[in-house]
Design an enzyme around this catalytic site. Structure first.
Site, PDB file in Angstrom:
ATOM      1  CG  PHE A   1      -1.850   1.223   1.229  1.00 30.26           C
ATOM      2  CD1 PHE A   1      -3.118   1.128   0.677  1.00 30.26           C
ATOM      3  CD2 PHE A   1      -1.448   2.444   1.753  1.00 30.26           C
ATOM      4  CE1 PHE A   1      -3.980   2.229   0.644  1.00 30.26           C
ATOM      5  CE2 PHE A   1      -2.295   3.555   1.722  1.00 30.26           C
ATOM      6  CZ  PHE A   1      -3.555   3.441   1.171  1.00 30.26           C
TER       7      PHE A   1
ATOM      8  CG  ASP B   1       5.495   3.771   1.818  1.00 33.13           C
ATOM      9  OD1 ASP B   1       5.429   4.312   2.937  1.00 33.13           O
ATOM     10  OD2 ASP B   1       4.514   3.677   1.058  1.00 33.13           O
TER      11      ASP B   1
ATOM     12  CE  LYS C   1      -0.439   5.493   7.808  1.00 31.05           C
ATOM     13  NZ  LYS C   1      -1.853   5.694   8.097  1.00 31.05           N
TER      14      LYS C   1
ATOM     15  CB  THR D   1       1.156  26.414  -3.835  1.00 27.06           C
ATOM     16  OG1 THR D   1       0.751  26.679  -5.180  1.00 27.06           O
ATOM     17  CG2 THR D   1       0.963  27.682  -3.000  1.00 27.06           C
TER      18      THR D   1
END
Lengths: 507, 507
Positions: A229, A335, A366, A391
């Site tokens: 995931f 990740d 997280k 931005t």
């Protein structure tokens, strides 16, 4: 803070009364506990004013929560709602609702609360003039960074950078962090194919990029692993392979999926089979790298596949992937969105692997309460400005908070504490697994701090019953119970959890 | 705050001295101004303690900024850095740096500061206990929303919802907001093709989705318009068509690009040609909808193409698009990330169009200081939970801030003020354009508040010189100067800006 502390310490841990009112779920018999026993195993509690035990006063959701959910439902989709919380009454490891229920929280906002609800150290950071300025004067960081941005990074985010990585690109969520890392990988790979940073784009590249065609929009890919995931935006979702509900109806890139080892438990009984399985996966990974029609610029992997069901592999497997990435000149992205920031008993889970060469990029979010990716290689800065840009490029307010989180982790030595508590909890769960082998299958996460999970044939029922006895637990994959307590989860909390699990298993 | 106010009012507006020290840029002669004249045209200043005029004490970057940039460069890419700011000394419409320079800011963090630096009303919101809780107890909103989330939404984000739209999905950035809207569009379209919310996914859809293949990952698209900008994540970047530097080397979906009208200015002299151009674009849009190999589930468009160079089209054109979307049963998504929240003299720019049927979704970010999309149709809630979901789903801290911004906009009637100031500024620019026709070409944004731009053959030089005379201005597209002042930009600021522009044009 003061009123909150009073509230917390004033509430009686009247478990018997609370259980009697749990109308939805058949009562579960629990051993009697007293407040004085909460830290009986010797460690000093980080939150002395926490409730001594969970308090369950109504079914969950109770009447007040139901009214609030009904109101919210009109303007905001609440079908995924697990529990409506009252954070003003939550404290430490305990999450409160509107109906007087106070649950031991071992899910922690999908593994995202690092050091406890209403942590006083974070409270100080959140009420500082610096934080107020960051909230109301939010800069476009790439154009107009604040003068102390280097200081905020160096004393915060970068002070915990994984070994070998000394730069950061900040973002806003785990998905965002991964996509930014993927973009860096594609720019790096095309630069390499083009012959270096000084070789300019061709007219054909420029023109084709504007109509989404190759070579300007290249036929390259990011390789990910089955059951992994990595987020739900369009690029990250193309690398996510956890569940159909995440992916159905969303267009995706035709990127390769390598197999992730399916290990058999207990590990020591299946050492040979598991080693063979990992070798099979490495071989297939190499085949895909060399043969996939859209060659990968990078591979991305979680140290423990979290949403996919807490799937583990050995350090040997991960070292093998690092070697394959180096051999075939693609990047190795780790990740650490869910595994990072201490929960595995190391600050970064990939520290467990003993790598000779660090990952090329490590993504985080997280528990960091902010997001981004670390890197160490200057070639991962694109050859021109404004190529990796947006931005806001993160949020200084969240970076300031992460710095306070890091200070709290260091002050209380929470990574080491989590390693110790995790070992204690795993032992307790192993004992329960011996006693209730049908309830705890494939227990995993030994030596990985509190990052522990097991499989259960009646997973959803266990999670429901847990709420009835005052524990908030999450699931993952098809049938995994996953524990994701905070870093301030201690042995006395583990005792409470183990007792309640045993009571559920007996019921 | 107090010390900041003192600093601001103590600093002398010694422009002559400051200009003499602007070593990089040839001195530009400016008319003498006095503090007493700052609000001479009648309107009460919203920030009475703002500097009376910009202060330029050094070249920019000055020596202190240079040192700070050098330090930051080691850990964070600074090649896109425009100016390193000291937000503790910035106030209202003025941005300060480390070297004593205080510039009138008509770029405002790429159009993202709504009501002035260190706005006292926002300061109150930022230091409230509610904000502190939102910062340190960040919830996973889809699972564990805070009990007052409905209230925060209803009194904030939803109180300014565009007409016809009464629900919201919250996100974290403009790119994120657009991708979430695209996902909603794909799920809606596939549900329609499947025959309704109650028709379940086929086995083939489920299996193919997991390997990124059709029909589970469908061959559908989002149609966007040439020169449009919708973000830089993989899905949003596939709809972005502004500049190659945004897109080069990043894989993209093969989605259709419709033409955006290229209008000729002044509009009243080219009414016939412009109407024909818009009709041509509508016809080609319809052809693409019906013929593109991956049919669009939605079209997405900005009311004014901002990053692409401030390209306008008429209300007739946008009403034509709305009609085409309805006719061909695709969704009409209006990207108000840059145009939204008052800058065009309406709260939402699409209010200028006089639509009979509202857009299906409107996305927002930037001046809202949070992000997401509004919608009104219940069918845009996916048929099952967890399809549109992620861990944080926005940030309550930023939603609380947006509520304070909305209150400040209402309290000071800032949308109406911006409409009036914009008309005044446009008139002044039109006079300058008559006087310096080579400097101000294709002036546009009349009747669109302060959302004003023009083309310039020496754009980059003008922006550089503007800094030298104390104004921070941004560019867009290939040669546009774009004005993006805050909503607290008033006529006396417009006078300062016009004077400085004239001085630059004379130099």
């Amino acid at each position: 803070m003061a009123s909150l502390l009073r509230t917390a310490s004033r509430t009686p841990p009247s478990l018997n009364r609370s259980l009697a009112r749990t109308t939805r779920i058949a009562p579960v018999a629990l051993p009697r506990r007293h407040a004085s026993s909460t830290a009986s195993n010797g460690s000093q509690p980080f939150f002395p004013d926490e409730p001594a035990a969970p308090i369950v006063q109504t079914e969950i959701p109770g009447p007040k929560s139901k009214t609030a959910i009904e109101r919210l439902q009109k303007v905001f989709d609440t079908r995924s709602l697990n529990m409506m919380a009252d954070y003003s009454r939550s404290y430490g490891n305990y999450i409160a609702d509107l109906d007087g229920n106070v649950l031991l929280d071992v899910y922690a906002q999908i593994a995202s609360i690092p050091v406890g609800y209403n942590n006083p150290t974070l409270q100080l950071a959140a009420t500082s003039p610096e934080m107020a300025s960051a909230i109301i004067n939010r800069p476009a960081l790439g154009n107009f960074p604040q003068h102390d941005w280097a200081d905020i990074l160096e004393t915060g985010i970068l002070s915990v950078a994984p070994k070998g990585l000394d730069q950061v690109f900040t973002g806003q969520s785990g998905s965002d962090a991964n996509e930014l890392a993927y973009k860096a990988a594609f720019m790096w790979k095309r630069q390499q194919q083009r012959g270096g940073a000084n070789v300019d784009f061709t007219e054909q590249e420029i023109a084709s990029s504007m109509v989404n065609q190759s070579p300007g929009a290249p036929d390259l890919s990011i390789m990910s692993f089955k059951s992994g995931f990595h987020g739900r935006l369009f690029g990250s979702l193309s690398t996510t392979r956890s569940k159909p509900i995440h992916k159905l109806d969303i267009p995706a890139f035709d990127w390769p999926q390598a197999p992730f080892p399916v290990l058999q438990y207990p590990l020591d009984q299946f050492a040979t089979e598991n080693a063979a399985e990992e070798q099979r996966c490495l071989a297939e990974t190499e085949r895909l790298i060399t043969e996939w029609h859209a060659p990968p610029a990078a591979m991305v992997i979680e140290p423990i596949q979290s949403e996919g069901g807490d799937n583990h592999a050995s350090p040997t497997f991960f070292r093998g992937l690092r070697a394959l990435a180096t051999k075939h000149d693609i990047l190795f992205i780790v990740d650490e969105v869910q595994t990072g920031v201490g929960a595995t008993g190391k600050f970064w889970a990939h520290e467990h692997w003993g790598l000779d060469t660090p990952p090329d990029m490590v993504t985080f979010s997280k528990k960091a309460q902010t997001a981004g990716y670390y890197f160490g290689n200057n070639d991962l800065r694109p050859n021109k400005p404004y190529r990796q840009f947006n931005t806001w490029m993160g949020d200084p307010a969240r970076a300031i908070l992460f710095r306070a989180i890091i200070h709290e982790i260091n002050r209380l030595d929470l990574v080491r504490s989590t390693a110790a508590t995790g070992a204690y909890l795993h032992d307790g769960l192993a004992r329960l697994a011996d006693k209730f082998p049908g309830e705890i299958q494939n227990l995993r996460g030994k030596g990985q701090g509190t990052f522990i999970a097991w499989d259960s044939d009646r997973r959803d029922e266990v999670l429901r019953k847990a709420k009835g006895v005052g524990v908030n637990i999450g699931g993952s994959g098809e049938r995994a119970v996953r524990l994701r307590p905070m870093l301030v989860f201690q042995k006395h909390h583990a005792d409470l959890l183990l007792e309640r699990l045993e009571a559920i298993f007996k019921s």
